[in-house]
Write a protein that holds these residues in place. Sequence first.
Motif, short mmCIF file in Angstrom:
data_model
loop_
_atom_site.label_atom_id
_atom_site.label_comp_id
_atom_site.label_asym_id
_atom_site.label_seq_id
_atom_site.Cartn_x
_atom_site.Cartn_y
_atom_site.Cartn_z
N HIS B 439 0.75 -1.17 0.04
CA HIS B 439 -0.02 0.16 0.03
C HIS B 439 0.81 1.33 0.10
O HIS B 439 1.94 1.26 0.44
CB HIS B 439 -0.84 0.08 1.22
N GLY B 440 0.30 2.52 -0.28
CA GLY B 440 1.00 3.79 -0.31
C GLY B 440 1.38 3.98 1.13
O GLY B 440 2.18 4.70 1.33
N VAL B 441 0.57 3.69 2.09
CA VAL B 441 0.87 3.84 3.56
C VAL B 441 1.44 2.42 4.13
O VAL B 441 0.55 1.49 4.28
CB VAL B 441 -0.55 4.12 4.16
N ARG B 442 2.63 2.52 4.42
CA ARG B 442 3.29 0.98 4.96
C ARG B 442 3.17 0.92 6.42
O ARG B 442 4.03 1.80 7.22
CB ARG B 442 4.54 1.00 4.56
N THR B 443 1.95 0.19 6.99
CA THR B 443 1.80 0.13 8.13
C THR B 443 1.86 -1.39 8.68
O THR B 443 1.32 -2.15 8.04
CB THR B 443 0.75 0.85 8.57
N GLY B 444 2.07 -1.56 10.11
CA GLY B 444 1.87 -3.04 10.73
C GLY B 444 0.52 -2.97 11.10
O GLY B 444 -0.15 -1.85 11.08
N SER B 445 0.22 -3.93 11.90
CA SER B 445 -1.24 -3.94 12.53
C SER B 445 -1.17 -2.90 13.57
O SER B 445 -0.24 -2.71 14.27
CB SER B 445 -1.25 -5.41 13.06
N VAL B 446 -2.51 -2.52 13.85
CA VAL B 446 -2.60 -1.37 14.61
C VAL B 446 -3.65 -1.61 15.82
O VAL B 446 -4.64 -2.13 15.56
CB VAL B 446 -3.21 0.06 13.95
N LEU B 447 -3.08 -1.58 17.10
CA LEU B 447 -3.97 -1.81 18.15
C LEU B 447 -4.48 -0.51 18.64
O LEU B 447 -3.67 0.43 19.08
CB LEU B 447 -3.12 -2.59 19.43
N LEU B 448 -5.84 -0.49 18.90
CA LEU B 448 -6.57 0.71 19.46
C LEU B 448 -7.19 0.29 20.80
O LEU B 448 -7.45 -0.89 20.98
CB LEU B 448 -7.83 0.75 18.48
N GLU B 449 -7.11 1.19 21.63
CA GLU B 449 -7.50 1.30 22.93
C GLU B 449 -9.14 0.63 23.15
O GLU B 449 -9.30 -0.36 23.75
CB GLU B 449 -7.61 2.48 23.59
N ASN B 450 -9.90 1.07 22.28
CA ASN B 450 -11.34 0.90 22.56
C ASN B 450 -12.17 1.28 21.45
O ASN B 450 -12.18 2.29 21.05
CB ASN B 450 -11.77 1.54 23.95
N LEU B 451 -13.00 0.44 21.04
CA LEU B 451 -14.07 0.92 19.96
C LEU B 451 -15.60 0.04 20.45
O LEU B 451 -15.47 -1.13 20.95
CB LEU B 451 -13.78 0.39 18.76
N LYS B 452 -16.47 0.64 19.89
CA LYS B 452 -17.84 0.12 20.10
C LYS B 452 -18.26 -0.78 19.04
O LYS B 452 -18.09 -0.48 17.83
CB LYS B 452 -18.88 1.31 20.17
N ILE B 453 -18.57 -2.00 19.52
CA ILE B 453 -18.83 -3.07 18.67
C ILE B 453 -20.47 -3.27 18.68
O ILE B 453 -20.81 -3.39 19.55
CB ILE B 453 -18.08 -4.49 18.85
N ALA B 454 -21.30 -3.36 17.44
CA ALA B 454 -22.32 -3.56 17.34
C ALA B 454 -22.72 -4.99 16.90
O ALA B 454 -22.28 -5.28 15.89
CB ALA B 454 -23.29 -2.72 16.69
N GLY B 455 -23.55 -5.81 17.69
CA GLY B 455 -23.72 -7.25 17.05
C GLY B 455 -25.06 -7.58 17.53
O GLY B 455 -25.99 -6.66 17.70
N ASN B 456 -25.21 -8.70 18.27
CA ASN B 456 -26.25 -9.42 18.80
C ASN B 456 -27.01 -8.34 19.76
O ASN B 456 -26.14 -7.85 21.01
CB ASN B 456 -26.33 -10.56 19.33
#
Lengths: 483, 456
Positions: B439-456
């Motif tokens: 990709h044009g942006v070369r990055t490794g995997s990114v760990l984020l502190e917290n996100l809201k997941i919507a599921g069941n």
Amino acid sequence: MTLSSRVEQQLLQANGLDRTALVDALQSMYSGTIDFADIYLQSSVNESWVLEDGIVKDGSFHIEAGLGVRAIHGEKTGFAYADDISPAALQNAAAAARGIAAAGAHGTLPQLQSVKTPERYAATNPISTLNEAAKIDLLREVDAYARSLDKRVVEVIASISGSYDEVLVAGTDGIFATDSRPLVRLNCTVLVEQNGKRERGSAGGGARVGYDYFLAAEGSLQPRWQDYAKEAVRQALVNLEAQAAPAGTMPVVLGSGWPGVLLHEAVGHGLEGDFNRKGASAYSGKMGELVASEHCTIVDDGTIADRRGSLSVDDEGTQAGYNVLIEKGRLVGYMQDKLNARLMGVAPTGNGRRESYAHLPMPRMTNTYMLAGEHEPSDIIASVKKGIYAPHFAGGQVDITSGKFVFSASEAYLIEDGKITAPIKGATLIGNGPEAMCQVSMVGNDLALDAGVGVCGKDGQSVPVGVGQPTLKLDALTVGGTA
Amino acid sequence: MSSVQSASSVVTTAELHEEMREVETAVATALEQAQKLGSSAAECAISRSRGINVGTRLGEVETVEFNQDGALGITLYVGQQKGSASTTDLSSNAIRAAVEKAFDIARYTSPDPYAGLAPAELMATDIPDLDLCHPADQSADYALEQALACENHALQLDPRIVNSDGAGYSSHVGYRVYGNSHGFLAGYLQSRHSLSCSLIAKSGDAMQRDYSYTVARHKDDLWTPQQVAEDAAQSTLARLDSRKISTASVPVIFRADVANSLFGHFVGAISGGNLYRKSSFLLDHLGKQVLPEWLTITEQPHLRGALGSSPFDHEGLATTEKNIVTNGVLETYLLTSYAARKMQMQPTGHAGGIHNWSVSHGEQSLADLCRDMGTGLLVTELMGQGVNLVNGDYSRGAAGFWVENGEIQYPVEEITIAGNLKDMLKSIVAIGNDVDYRHGVRTGSVLLENLKIAGN
């Protein structure tokens, strides 16, 4: 001169070609193991004008002409194209395209027969339906009007664009067809600001007509361009007040018109012939089965006069049709081009479309919509204890194989105890096509088609499409908010 | 100038150079015509490419496409009024018609005080050879051999792979030429080869599809067909028996191949067009902390042979190595000359996009990141467009894996992840060493502190 012969003159005679040259090229390919071959000629002009900061800063014009030749052997397709139309380009492309097949005896080519082209739209180049000064005045009026609607409007971007395509297709099946396709679009985007908070709203419309379409009224007393500007400002202001959307699975009521993007993603793509021939669709092998609730009858209809997604003939010379895809929940039809129809042993449905001469035809949608039900929209809202109502969407995407689809609300509200309450921020809705369609429990009596802005992308090819639906309720769909 | 390429031809860089010289002459002629008509400034670009694109499915040839694409675009100015036109027909008559059309349009547009070319003194003077063009065999036979080798290998890897969306190989060479009325006229050759494979696996009634691909300027830098096949098979099989999870707020890892999208939104937010329209959540953030203190992003436009390299930008400006972000602080916006004039700043050489960004990272592998996360979501696919750059609101469809006790437990699907980009960028906890160079942006995997997941 008839319309068809005018297109023929422009694309053939003006480039040193005639029907005999097409027949010769087809004959040169129609040998050995080749099952089918066709030649597609196209000339295209388009323009766009953009207003921003209160002035029309830029105008652009694009002109393009070329030819594409394909040869088919079983499931194999050889394809070559050239960005000019000439006898040499035709011969070279034909030679390259037929390279996929083994040599052998020549097949007998039937006489080319002109396809009767139903007139679904006027063969008028829209670019000349308004002079340059009038196009600019129109954009200035959109700007002034949008700003006059609310003091919080801080920026307006207005654009108009028009295109005119002439196409001619001839095939070894004897098909000879031409089509002249106008298309216009007007769009208005506004940025509103209140206490340092900014939001955008956007609205527009278009059709296969001239620019005067935007000056005419539809439903209301004001011209269409005013409807678009008003709608853009309204959406932006609603979003200024929006609170965080809920997260989780809940009842969702979709508004009429453009929210039909649901059908385009959850159903439409999965019913295109190529995916089903290959067994790659979540709907593969389900012909005749229940794939939606009994309230759902969904059609793909390329025959509506002047609509953005309509066609007189498709890009393979097949007349566009009114094709029922799902009838009362039961899967009854796929959308087909010639290749996939032949391999599946059915008739083409007028859905063979290509972005241009430089792209291969594929089964594509035209105008896809759900027929009206019997419920009053207000009764549908009243039936929901806690859920959301989403009258406007940005766009969507689908994974054909797993059936998972998303679409993003650009305007939505909470429904609490049967009443629409607070506006909520745009959120992505996600579901599984066949499962979501079985959740449709109420369908409104207010079928509407979108305003004429849809663009569908598939395998890197973009084509104009339409969507539509009545207000409808899904009992459970996952809403991707943060609250 | 147009002809369909025959199946057997192999283009040499010498031939391409010669053709590019002809095209440079066409650009110069267009600029002269613009001047003769009375325009005060003009710029003209031509990009052309040719090659082959083949597809196979279930071990059989499906498509053989001979491509040749290209167009000339002219933009001219009459005082501060601007007009643009383009044509795919590069005959002298068609080019003249395009120039006239652009001039005609400039009569109707309004004077824009910010319109015009980039400043003459910033034009690139040195056009380094960045080793961007490596033609390869463009015959149908070679292309099909690559695609078939890939797909056939994939299809025999596991009985659960029951179907295929096919494999594809493409190989293109071409050039980009740009000239303007400052006297700038230059071009460079480029090539691009790629191999991809998309598989369908089945478990019970449910099907899953996934894919893999490799892309490079030199065909020898492509992964082998077997590597692409194995990567595609592994991804597809890993998705079988996906579940939906419950709505929750948890840490999230964006795997490297989807993490670049986060930085893609960042690119949008610091691009001139969104800034002068006050449509960015990073408005007025120059010199401010936008990413964690340990994070730096560098841009290297002159990396030899890299996919994102370019000796000059779309306005003729020299592209230069620079830090975009240093220790989390935003060092530069991405400005075309138009945006720069609107904002009373200097253009940055980003007309046409970014060039080889590298995001700094630690020494942790993706598995290490999962261990650090403990319990959370590993995202491997994103769907939909639910990103609002005006305010940073983010809500997209997702699929991936549920992680518990630092280990992947099972695949998940039909969920959304949501948050606000401004917060998300600042709350990056770690970046892995599994950098994706495609990709044009070369990055490794990114760990984020917290996100809201919507599921069941």
